[in-house]
Motif scaffolding. Structure first.
Motif, PDB file in Angstrom:
ATOM      1  N   TYR A 130      55.814  35.312  27.493  1.00  0.00           N
ATOM      2  CA  TYR A 130      56.418  35.845  28.711  1.00  0.00           C
ATOM      3  C   TYR A 130      57.474  34.872  29.234  1.00  0.00           C
ATOM      4  O   TYR A 130      57.329  33.657  29.132  1.00  0.00           O
ATOM      5  CB  TYR A 130      55.346  36.091  29.777  1.00  0.00           C
ATOM      6  N   ALA A 131      58.528  35.397  29.821  1.00  0.00           N
ATOM      7  CA  ALA A 131      59.629  34.571  30.314  1.00  0.00           C
ATOM      8  C   ALA A 131      59.214  33.709  31.498  1.00  0.00           C
ATOM      9  O   ALA A 131      59.715  32.601  31.668  1.00  0.00           O
ATOM     10  CB  ALA A 131      60.814  35.455  30.694  1.00  0.00           C
ATOM     11  N   SER A 132      58.268  34.216  32.320  1.00  0.00           N
ATOM     12  CA  SER A 132      57.818  33.474  33.501  1.00  0.00           C
ATOM     13  C   SER A 132      56.438  33.971  33.895  1.00  0.00           C
ATOM     14  O   SER A 132      55.955  34.979  33.371  1.00  0.00           O
ATOM     15  CB  SER A 132      58.792  33.685  34.667  1.00  0.00           C
ATOM     16  N   ILE A 133      55.837  33.288  34.852  1.00  0.00           N
ATOM     17  CA  ILE A 133      54.526  33.731  35.333  1.00  0.00           C
ATOM     18  C   ILE A 133      54.633  35.101  35.993  1.00  0.00           C
ATOM     19  O   ILE A 133      53.722  35.922  35.912  1.00  0.00           O
ATOM     20  CB  ILE A 133      53.866  32.686  36.277  1.00  0.00           C
ATOM     21  N   GLN A 193      45.740  40.993  26.327  1.00  0.00           N
ATOM     22  CA  GLN A 193      44.288  41.170  26.342  1.00  0.00           C
ATOM     23  C   GLN A 193      43.603  39.884  26.782  1.00  0.00           C
ATOM     24  O   GLN A 193      42.682  39.899  27.606  1.00  0.00           O
ATOM     25  CB  GLN A 193      43.787  41.579  24.951  1.00  0.00           C
ATOM     26  N   GLU A 194      44.047  38.752  26.228  1.00  0.00           N
ATOM     27  CA  GLU A 194      43.459  37.456  26.577  1.00  0.00           C
ATOM     28  C   GLU A 194      43.667  37.134  28.049  1.00  0.00           C
ATOM     29  O   GLU A 194      42.767  36.639  28.728  1.00  0.00           O
ATOM     30  CB  GLU A 194      44.071  36.365  25.705  1.00  0.00           C
ATOM     31  N   ILE A 195      44.849  37.431  28.568  1.00  0.00           N
ATOM     32  CA  ILE A 195      45.152  37.143  29.974  1.00  0.00           C
ATOM     33  C   ILE A 195      44.287  38.002  30.895  1.00  0.00           C
ATOM     34  O   ILE A 195      43.749  37.505  31.890  1.00  0.00           O
ATOM     35  CB  ILE A 195      46.656  37.330  30.248  1.00  0.00           C
ATOM     36  N   LEU A 196      44.120  39.268  30.568  1.00  0.00           N
ATOM     37  CA  LEU A 196      43.259  40.131  31.392  1.00  0.00           C
ATOM     38  C   LEU A 196      41.808  39.656  31.358  1.00  0.00           C
ATOM     39  O   LEU A 196      41.120  39.648  32.380  1.00  0.00           O
ATOM     40  CB  LEU A 196      43.347  41.589  30.928  1.00  0.00           C
ATOM     41  N   LEU A 197      41.334  39.248  30.188  1.00  0.00           N
ATOM     42  CA  LEU A 197      39.970  38.729  30.071  1.00  0.00           C
ATOM     43  C   LEU A 197      39.819  37.449  30.890  1.00  0.00           C
ATOM     44  O   LEU A 197      38.837  37.270  31.617  1.00  0.00           O
ATOM     45  CB  LEU A 197      39.622  38.473  28.605  1.00  0.00           C
ATOM     46  N   TRP A 223      52.491  38.254  34.934  1.00  0.00           N
ATOM     47  CA  TRP A 223      51.726  38.986  35.932  1.00  0.00           C
ATOM     48  C   TRP A 223      52.072  40.479  35.907  1.00  0.00           C
ATOM     49  O   TRP A 223      51.183  41.332  35.854  1.00  0.00           O
ATOM     50  CB  TRP A 223      52.000  38.406  37.319  1.00  0.00           C
ATOM     51  N   ALA A 224      53.361  40.786  35.919  1.00  0.00           N
ATOM     52  CA  ALA A 224      53.797  42.184  35.956  1.00  0.00           C
ATOM     53  C   ALA A 224      53.385  42.941  34.696  1.00  0.00           C
ATOM     54  O   ALA A 224      53.077  44.135  34.755  1.00  0.00           O
ATOM     55  CB  ALA A 224      55.310  42.248  36.146  1.00  0.00           C
ATOM     56  N   SER A 225      53.349  42.246  33.567  1.00  0.00           N
ATOM     57  CA  SER A 225      53.032  42.895  32.296  1.00  0.00           C
ATOM     58  C   SER A 225      51.534  43.025  32.034  1.00  0.00           C
ATOM     59  O   SER A 225      51.132  43.750  31.121  1.00  0.00           O
ATOM     60  CB  SER A 225      53.650  42.115  31.137  1.00  0.00           C
ATOM     61  N   THR A 226      50.728  42.338  32.801  1.00  0.00           N
ATOM     62  CA  THR A 226      49.290  42.357  32.528  1.00  0.00           C
ATOM     63  C   THR A 226      48.495  42.845  33.731  1.00  0.00           C
ATOM     64  O   THR A 226      48.270  44.041  33.878  1.00  0.00           O
ATOM     65  CB  THR A 226      48.795  40.966  32.076  1.00  0.00           C
ATOM     66  N   VAL A 227      48.093  41.936  34.584  1.00  0.00           N
ATOM     67  CA  VAL A 227      47.176  42.279  35.676  1.00  0.00           C
ATOM     68  C   VAL A 227      47.748  43.357  36.576  1.00  0.00           C
ATOM     69  O   VAL A 227      47.102  44.382  36.829  1.00  0.00           O
ATOM     70  CB  VAL A 227      46.791  41.020  36.502  1.00  0.00           C
ATOM     71  N   GLU A 228      48.972  43.165  37.047  1.00  0.00           N
ATOM     72  CA  GLU A 228      49.557  44.120  37.986  1.00  0.00           C
ATOM     73  C   GLU A 228      49.688  45.515  37.365  1.00  0.00           C
ATOM     74  O   GLU A 228      49.420  46.525  38.012  1.00  0.00           O
ATOM     75  CB  GLU A 228      50.936  43.628  38.437  1.00  0.00           C
ATOM     76  N   ARG A 229      50.026  45.575  36.106  1.00  0.00           N
ATOM     77  CA  ARG A 229      50.233  46.855  35.424  1.00  0.00           C
ATOM     78  C   ARG A 229      48.928  47.511  34.993  1.00  0.00           C
ATOM     79  O   ARG A 229      48.805  48.740  34.991  1.00  0.00           O
ATOM     80  CB  ARG A 229      51.133  46.642  34.206  1.00  0.00           C
ATOM     81  N   PRO A 233      45.992  46.838  26.428  1.00  0.00           N
ATOM     82  CA  PRO A 233      47.339  46.605  25.900  1.00  0.00           C
ATOM     83  C   PRO A 233      47.279  46.212  24.421  1.00  0.00           C
ATOM     84  O   PRO A 233      46.287  45.676  23.948  1.00  0.00           O
ATOM     85  CB  PRO A 233      47.850  45.438  26.762  1.00  0.00           C
ATOM     86  N   GLN A 234      48.356  46.491  23.712  1.00  0.00           N
ATOM     87  CA  GLN A 234      48.393  46.163  22.285  1.00  0.00           C
ATOM     88  C   GLN A 234      48.536  44.671  22.040  1.00  0.00           C
ATOM     89  O   GLN A 234      48.049  44.154  21.048  1.00  0.00           O
ATOM     90  CB  GLN A 234      49.532  46.912  21.611  1.00  0.00           C
ATOM     91  N   SER A 235      49.157  43.981  22.947  1.00  0.00           N
ATOM     92  CA  SER A 235      49.399  42.548  22.784  1.00  0.00           C
ATOM     93  C   SER A 235      48.103  41.745  22.922  1.00  0.00           C
ATOM     94  O   SER A 235      47.362  41.905  23.900  1.00  0.00           O
ATOM     95  CB  SER A 235      50.405  42.087  23.848  1.00  0.00           C
ATOM     96  N   ASP A 236      47.841  40.896  21.934  1.00  0.00           N
ATOM     97  CA  ASP A 236      46.668  40.013  22.008  1.00  0.00           C
ATOM     98  C   ASP A 236      46.768  39.087  23.208  1.00  0.00           C
ATOM     99  O   ASP A 236      45.761  38.787  23.850  1.00  0.00           O
ATOM    100  CB  ASP A 236      46.533  39.183  20.729  1.00  0.00           C
ATOM    101  N   ASP A 237      47.994  38.624  23.530  1.00  0.00           N
ATOM    102  CA  ASP A 237      48.192  37.745  24.685  1.00  0.00           C
ATOM    103  C   ASP A 237      47.803  38.461  25.976  1.00  0.00           C
ATOM    104  O   ASP A 237      47.120  37.892  26.828  1.00  0.00           O
ATOM    105  CB  ASP A 237      49.642  37.275  24.777  1.00  0.00           C
TER     106      ASP A 237
END
Length: 167
Positions: free
Chosen positions: A129-132, A94-98, A136-142, A88-92
């Motif tokens: 992100y507005a909520s957990i 990328q950090e969350i996936l790592l 989740w939906a924008s990072t790991v799940e996607r 993903p382009q977002s640094d956030d």
């Protein structure tokens, strides 16, 4: 052994007739006893070398096992590079996936709710992100399917296999 082809073509009539013109490693052999003594020394040296090779193989095998048990930081650095180049382009994001990869690697397969809880502990305000659930939906799940190392061993569960990052 150095002159075995010559000996095959012109074998001595008897063992006692091995002559001193046969040389072994620049050393003149004057008797069969000396010749067999040198052969024994070579066999001993071969045994020593075989033991050294076996010891080195053991060290290498143990090192590889430890690498599998405790992945080195550079393996997660490789994942980080992959995320920067292909993720993903977002640094956030990328950090969350790592972070999710590191959590799953150390704790094993986790249910979705357990992994969300661990991420909430690390990112309590969910930053951009507005909520957990949005996090989740924008990072790991996607992105878990395209990110190397992530796997879904069953419904509602996630895992991470560092060996897939190495490949």
């Amino acid at each position: 052994m150095h002159h075995r082809e010559t000996l095959k073509q012109n074998p001595p009539i008897g063992i006692g007739q091995i002559s001193s013109d046969i040389e072994f490693s620049g050393q003149s052999i004057d008797s069969p006893e000396e010749f067999f003594g040198l052969i024994s020394e070579m066999e001993d040296r071969i045994d020593e070398l075989e033991h050294e090779v076996a010891d080195l193989r053991t060290v290498i095998d143990e090192s590889e096992e430890k690498a599998d048990e405790n992945p080195r930081e550079d393996e997660f650095a490789a994942l980080d590079r992959w995320l920067q180049e292909n993720g993903p382009q977002s640094d956030d994001a990328q950090e969350i996936l790592l972070t999710a990869a590191q959590i799953l690697n150390s704790e094993g397969p986790l249910k979705t709710s357990e992994l969300k809880d661990r991420l909430t502990e690390r990112y309590p305000e969910a930053s951009t992100y507005a909520s957990i659930d949005t996090l989740w939906a924008s990072t790991v799940e996607r992105l878990y399917e395209v990110t190397p190392g992530f796997e879904k061993p069953g419904y509602g569960a996630y895992n991470f296999d560092i060996t897939r990052v190495r490949k």
